[in-house]
Design an enzyme around this catalytic site. Structure first.
Site, PDB file in Angstrom:
ATOM      1  N   LYS A   1      -9.366  -3.056  -6.379  1.00  0.00           N
ATOM      2  CA  LYS A   1     -10.240  -1.885  -6.333  1.00  0.00           C
ATOM      3  C   LYS A   1      -9.452  -0.600  -6.501  1.00  0.00           C
ATOM      4  CE  LYS A   1     -13.130  -3.805  -2.900  1.00  0.00           C
ATOM      5  NZ  LYS A   1     -13.550  -3.587  -1.530  1.00  0.00           N
TER       6      LYS A   1
ATOM      7  N   LYS B   1      -2.891  -8.471  -9.395  1.00  0.00           N
ATOM      8  CA  LYS B   1      -4.236  -8.938  -9.059  1.00  0.00           C
ATOM      9  C   LYS B   1      -5.270  -7.859  -9.415  1.00  0.00           C
ATOM     10  CE  LYS B   1      -4.793  -7.494  -4.282  1.00  0.00           C
ATOM     11  NZ  LYS B   1      -5.225  -7.743  -2.930  1.00  0.00           N
TER      12      LYS B   1
ATOM     13  N   LYS C   1       0.838  -1.202   0.000  1.00  0.00           N
ATOM     14  CA  LYS C   1       0.000   0.000   0.000  1.00  0.00           C
ATOM     15  C   LYS C   1       0.874   1.254   0.000  1.00  0.00           C
ATOM     16  CE  LYS C   1      -4.189  -1.353  -0.270  1.00  0.00           C
ATOM     17  NZ  LYS C   1      -5.051  -2.117   0.616  1.00  0.00           N
TER      18      LYS C   1
HETATM   19  P1  TYM Z   1     -11.167  -6.471   0.456  1.00  0.00           P
HETATM   20  O1  TYM Z   1     -12.240  -5.475   0.721  1.00  0.00           O
HETATM   21  O2  TYM Z   1      -9.925  -6.005  -0.199  1.00  0.00           O
HETATM   22  O3  TYM Z   1     -11.733  -7.653  -0.436  1.00  0.00           O
HETATM   23  C1  TYM Z   1     -12.887  -8.396  -0.103  1.00  0.00           C
HETATM   24  C2  TYM Z   1     -12.693  -9.854  -0.475  1.00  0.00           C
HETATM   25  O4  TYM Z   1     -12.377  -9.982  -1.875  1.00  0.00           O
HETATM   26  C3  TYM Z   1     -11.227 -10.801  -2.047  1.00  0.00           C
HETATM   27  N1  TYM Z   1     -10.468 -10.350  -3.238  1.00  0.00           N
HETATM   28  C4  TYM Z   1     -10.097 -11.136  -4.263  1.00  0.00           C
HETATM   29  N2  TYM Z   1     -10.284 -12.463  -4.499  1.00  0.00           N
HETATM   30  C5  TYM Z   1      -9.801 -12.961  -5.655  1.00  0.00           C
HETATM   31  N3  TYM Z   1      -9.156 -12.225  -6.592  1.00  0.00           N
HETATM   32  C6  TYM Z   1      -8.930 -10.899  -6.404  1.00  0.00           C
HETATM   33  N4  TYM Z   1      -8.318 -10.176  -7.334  1.00  0.00           N
HETATM   34  C7  TYM Z   1      -9.421 -10.298  -5.191  1.00  0.00           C
HETATM   35  N5  TYM Z   1      -9.405  -9.038  -4.688  1.00  0.00           N
HETATM   36  C8  TYM Z   1     -10.038  -9.091  -3.493  1.00  0.00           C
HETATM   37  C9  TYM Z   1     -10.428 -10.613  -0.765  1.00  0.00           C
HETATM   38  O5  TYM Z   1      -9.561 -11.704  -0.540  1.00  0.00           O
HETATM   39  C10 TYM Z   1     -11.524 -10.505   0.276  1.00  0.00           C
HETATM   40  O6  TYM Z   1     -11.908 -11.798   0.717  1.00  0.00           O
HETATM   41  N6  TYM Z   1      -8.875  -7.103   4.867  1.00  0.00           N
HETATM   42  C11 TYM Z   1     -10.075  -7.467   4.106  1.00  0.00           C
HETATM   43  C12 TYM Z   1     -11.376  -7.097   4.767  1.00  0.00           C
HETATM   44  C13 TYM Z   1     -11.571  -7.634   6.148  1.00  0.00           C
HETATM   45  C14 TYM Z   1     -11.833  -8.984   6.506  1.00  0.00           C
HETATM   46  C15 TYM Z   1     -11.995  -8.981   7.915  1.00  0.00           C
HETATM   47  C16 TYM Z   1     -11.938 -10.177   5.781  1.00  0.00           C
HETATM   48  C17 TYM Z   1     -11.585  -6.907   7.292  1.00  0.00           C
HETATM   49  N7  TYM Z   1     -11.847  -7.703   8.358  1.00  0.00           N
HETATM   50  C18 TYM Z   1     -12.249 -10.163   8.605  1.00  0.00           C
HETATM   51  C19 TYM Z   1     -12.187 -11.351   6.496  1.00  0.00           C
HETATM   52  C20 TYM Z   1     -12.342 -11.355   7.887  1.00  0.00           C
HETATM   53  C21 TYM Z   1     -10.016  -6.723   2.774  1.00  0.00           C
HETATM   54  O7  TYM Z   1      -9.424  -5.691   2.651  1.00  0.00           O
HETATM   55  O8  TYM Z   1     -10.828  -7.255   1.792  1.00  0.00           O
END
Ligand code: TYM
Length: 353
Positions: free
Chosen positions: A216, A213, A115
């Site tokens: 967003k 990857k 990041k």
């Molecule tokens: P976030 O908001 O970045 O993404 C949400 C979910 O989408 C998955 N993901 C992907 N899977 C496959 N290919 C990709 N290119 C891709 N981009 C994103 C992520 O793996 C995620 O499952 N830190 C987490 C949010 C969070 C969380 C938690 C998750 C906060 N507390 C507790 C699980 C349990 C995050 O930033 O996800």
């Protein structure tokens, strides 16, 4: 019984990576859950504060994420859907866990580094822990994520593979907490949460650069498909997806030498629970154009219902506003109840009550 927990940051409409890597699993787990299982899905707005500065945008994004979660088929009567910030116990537990979490461990994690180098791409040095641009919230982000999971004593956490390191850390937090406060292993406060990640599509790549990857934060709109993109847009984006000129036909699945083709195979397979390798076997010899057409057809079909529900629930009508308020209330109430049950045990165990 299982307790399923996962979270998503309210940073814009989810893309195909979010959908195939995580959200589709959430919906599938909801629909196949045993009646005694409990499910929690959180819109993690406190985590979103690590990109500070735009209050109106965050307000809009929170609502939009709620619409997105309804659009993918989550049922608020079955799953608790809530804003992380509505349940203050998340922040409370984060502090408590941070008192037994290792800074050394956090400093070796990859997210803050990537990041940080994204936000200042011209920095020539490796990002370090003493960089003035590194804010403490970004650094301790994994502790809040561990608190999210442990607060609801989750046993199963469905996520994409980029979150595996964070889940490993959450398990480390369980060990550290129990050991520091001498919690007997026969009567643990927190279970060890298990990562639930698919073999295929747990890492969907950018359509514009299949070595990165799908993300967003990527400013290029052609790099990703949003779950509410219309048919024309989906077809256009897949048509212009970067593949290669290694061969004009689909051969073996090869994510190293043919990452663009492999990514389309993963996407294609993701909708039917098959791996990219399996799909490659099936359509071996198909032209690249044929692969793109097939993928576009599958994505258009696979997202049709989601898009329809997105349009329906996203409309700014009195009925929708009322429904959203109800879902917010019910989600907050259920999540607070679950949180408080754990916090009572935690406070007792550490001498705060
Ligand atoms: P976030 O908001 O970045 O993404 C949400 C979910 O989408 C998955 N993901 C992907 N899977 C496959 N290919 C990709 N290119 C891709 N981009 C994103 C992520 O793996 C995620 O499952 N830190 C987490 C949010 C969070 C969380 C938690 C998750 C906060 N507390 C507790 C699980 C349990 C995050 O930033 O996800």
């Amino acid at each position: 019984p299982k307790i399923i927990f996962s979270g998503i940051q309210p940073t814009g409409v989810p893309h195909l990576g979010n959908y195939l890597g995580a959200l589709k699993q959430w919906k599938d787990m909801q629909d196949t859950a045993h009646h005694s299982d409990r499910l929690f899905f959180s819109i993690v707005d406190l985590h979103a504060l690590t990109i500070p500065g735009n209050a109106d945008k965050l307000r809009k994004n929170r609502r939009e994420m709620l619409t997105s979660l309804l659009a993918i088929g989550l049922n608020p009567e079955r799953s608790t859907i809530f804003y992380q910030s509505s349940v203050s116990q998340h922040a409370e537990l984060q502090w408590i866990l941070s008192c037994t979490a290792s800074t050394g461990y956090l400093s070796r994690m990859t997210q803050w580094k990537s990041k940080l180098s994204q936000s200042s791409p011209f920095q020539s040095d490796q990002p370090t822990i003493s960089s003035p641009a590194l804010k403490h919230g970004l650094f301790s982000y994994p502790i809040l994520q561990a608190a999210d999971i442990l607060l609801h004593t989750a046993t199963h956490v469905p996520v994409g593979s980029d979150q595996k390191q964070h889940l490993e850390f959450a398990r480390e937090c369980v060990t550290n907490f129990h050991s520091a406060w001498s919690i007997p292993s026969s009567r643990p406060i927190f279970p060890y949460p298990q990562t639930i990640s698919l073999d295929s599509s747990s890492r969907i790549m950018s359509l514009a650069d299949p070595t990165k990857k799908m993300s967003k934060s990527d400013p290029n709109p052609k790099s990703k498909i949003f779950i509410n993109d219309n048919e024309g847009v989906i077809r256009q984006k897949i048509k212009s997806a970067l593949t290669d000129s290694v061969s004009k036909v689909v051969g073996e699945y090869d994510s190293v030498n043919r990452p663009g083709v492999a990514n389309l195979l993963e996407i294609l397979g993701g909708f039917s629970g098959r791996t990219g390798r399996e799909v490659a076997e099936e359509i071996k010899g198909e032209s690249l154009l044929g692969l793109k057409t097939l993928t576009a057809d599958t994505v258009v079909d696979g997202l049709a219902e989601v898009r329809e529900r997105f349009m329906l629930f996203g409309q700014d009508t009195e009925v929708n506003r009322q429904r959203v308020r109800e879902i917010e209330d019910i989600g907050t109430r259920n999540a607070r109840e679950s949180a408080e049950r754990t916090m009572e045990k935690v406070r007792r165990a550490i001498g705060l009550s």
